[in-house]
Scaffold this motif. Sequence first.
Motif, short mmCIF file in Angstrom:
data_model
loop_
_atom_site.label_atom_id
_atom_site.label_comp_id
_atom_site.label_asym_id
_atom_site.label_seq_id
_atom_site.Cartn_x
_atom_site.Cartn_y
_atom_site.Cartn_z
N MET A 1 0.82 -1.21 0.00
CA MET A 1 0.00 0.00 0.00
C MET A 1 0.85 1.26 0.00
O MET A 1 0.42 2.32 -0.47
N ARG A 2 2.08 1.15 0.48
CA ARG A 2 2.95 2.32 0.47
C ARG A 2 3.24 2.79 -0.96
O ARG A 2 3.42 3.99 -1.20
N ALA A 3 3.27 1.84 -1.91
CA ALA A 3 3.49 2.23 -3.30
C ALA A 3 2.33 3.07 -3.82
O ALA A 3 2.54 4.01 -4.61
N VAL A 4 1.12 2.74 -3.38
CA VAL A 4 -0.06 3.51 -3.79
C VAL A 4 0.00 4.92 -3.19
O VAL A 4 -0.24 5.92 -3.88
N ILE A 5 0.34 4.99 -1.90
CA ILE A 5 0.40 6.29 -1.23
C ILE A 5 1.51 7.15 -1.85
O ILE A 5 1.32 8.36 -2.06
N ARG A 6 2.65 6.53 -2.15
CA ARG A 6 3.74 7.30 -2.78
C ARG A 6 3.32 7.84 -4.13
O ARG A 6 3.70 8.95 -4.51
N LEU A 7 2.53 7.06 -4.86
CA LEU A 7 2.07 7.50 -6.17
C LEU A 7 1.16 8.73 -6.04
O LEU A 7 1.20 9.65 -6.86
N LEU A 8 0.34 8.73 -4.99
CA LEU A 8 -0.58 9.85 -4.76
C LEU A 8 0.13 11.10 -4.27
O LEU A 8 -0.34 12.22 -4.53
N THR A 9 1.22 10.93 -3.55
CA THR A 9 1.83 12.07 -2.87
C THR A 9 3.14 12.53 -3.51
O THR A 9 3.72 13.52 -3.06
N ALA A 10 3.61 11.86 -4.55
CA ALA A 10 4.90 12.20 -5.15
C ALA A 10 4.88 13.62 -5.74
O ALA A 10 3.92 14.00 -6.42
N VAL A 11 5.91 14.37 -5.47
CA VAL A 11 6.06 15.70 -6.07
C VAL A 11 6.57 15.56 -7.51
O VAL A 11 6.08 16.20 -8.44
N THR B 1 -13.56 6.77 -4.65
CA THR B 1 -13.29 5.40 -4.21
C THR B 1 -12.90 4.54 -5.40
O THR B 1 -11.96 3.73 -5.31
N TYR B 2 -13.61 4.69 -6.51
CA TYR B 2 -13.26 3.95 -7.73
C TYR B 2 -11.86 4.35 -8.22
O TYR B 2 -11.08 3.50 -8.68
N ALA B 3 -11.54 5.63 -8.13
CA ALA B 3 -10.23 6.09 -8.58
C ALA B 3 -9.13 5.52 -7.71
O ALA B 3 -8.08 5.08 -8.21
N PHE B 4 -9.34 5.50 -6.40
CA PHE B 4 -8.34 4.93 -5.50
C PHE B 4 -8.17 3.44 -5.78
O PHE B 4 -7.05 2.93 -5.79
N GLN B 5 -9.28 2.75 -6.02
CA GLN B 5 -9.19 1.31 -6.32
C GLN B 5 -8.40 1.08 -7.60
O GLN B 5 -7.68 0.08 -7.72
N ALA B 6 -8.52 1.98 -8.56
CA ALA B 6 -7.75 1.83 -9.81
C ALA B 6 -6.25 1.88 -9.52
O ALA B 6 -5.46 1.13 -10.11
N LEU B 7 -5.85 2.76 -8.60
CA LEU B 7 -4.44 2.82 -8.22
C LEU B 7 -4.00 1.55 -7.52
O LEU B 7 -2.90 1.04 -7.75
N VAL B 8 -4.87 1.03 -6.65
CA VAL B 8 -4.56 -0.23 -5.97
C VAL B 8 -4.43 -1.36 -6.99
O VAL B 8 -3.50 -2.16 -6.94
N ALA B 9 -5.36 -1.42 -7.93
CA ALA B 9 -5.41 -2.53 -8.88
C ALA B 9 -4.13 -2.64 -9.70
O ALA B 9 -3.69 -3.75 -10.01
#
Length: 205
Positions: free
Chosen positions: A11-21, A77-85
Motif C-alpha cells: 500500500m505504500r506504493a499507492v500512497i507514494r504515487l498519490l503524494t509524489a512531487v 473510491t473507484y479512482a483509489f481502487q484503480a491505483l490499488v489494482a
Amino acid sequence: MGNLEMSTGDMRAVIRLLTAVERTPEQERVLGVARERCARADARFEDEGIRLGVPVTRALEELLDGSPSADMEPAYTYAFQALVAVNFSDTYDLGYWRRPSWFHTVDEEMTRHGVPADLAPVAILFGGPPLRLPHPGDAVPWMGTFPASRAAELVEAYEAVLDRLDPEVRETAEVLLEPMRVEAGEWESTKKAGRTEDTVFFWIH
C-alpha cells in the motif's frame, strides 16, 4: 450489494504515487494504466446509464492534486481502487453478496464467540481506505484493508469458533478463511524474500 474481491500488495506504493512531487518513469507508467482503468469505469457507467457527480477520471486527477471537489462521491473510491489494482496482485473473487447487513450478522455471532472485533468481517471489509477520501455514499463501492502480517492470527481466531457458528454464518466465515490461510503462508514467504506486499485489500462493488 455487489462482488467481493481481494488482492495483496504494498500500500505504500499507492500512497507514494498519490503524494509524489516528481514521479519516476515507472510511477508515470503505472499511473497511465490507472488512468485507463478510470476511463473504462466512466465508459461502463455511461453504458449503464449511471451518472456520477464527478467522473472517475477527474476524481483521480483531483486525488493526485490533493484537492477533491466533493465531500460525498463514489468516484474517488473507484479512482483509489484503480491505483490499488495496478499496484497489487490479481484479484481473488470471494463471490456476490446481496445484503451488506449480513456481514454485520456474521460479525455479531463471531465476536460473541470470542473473535476479536478487529479481526471480524466488518472491520476488515468495511474499514475504508488507509487515507481520507470523500465518502462514497450509501451504496457500493466499499473497501477495507488488513495487514498481511496478521493473516495467521485471523485464521487461528476463525478456526477456533467455526464449530460453534450457525451453519450459514460458518459458510460465510469459511469464504474469508480459505484465502486468508493462503495469505498467512504467503506472508511468511514474503518476509523471507524481503518483499513488501504487506496489505490485503478488500473491494466490494
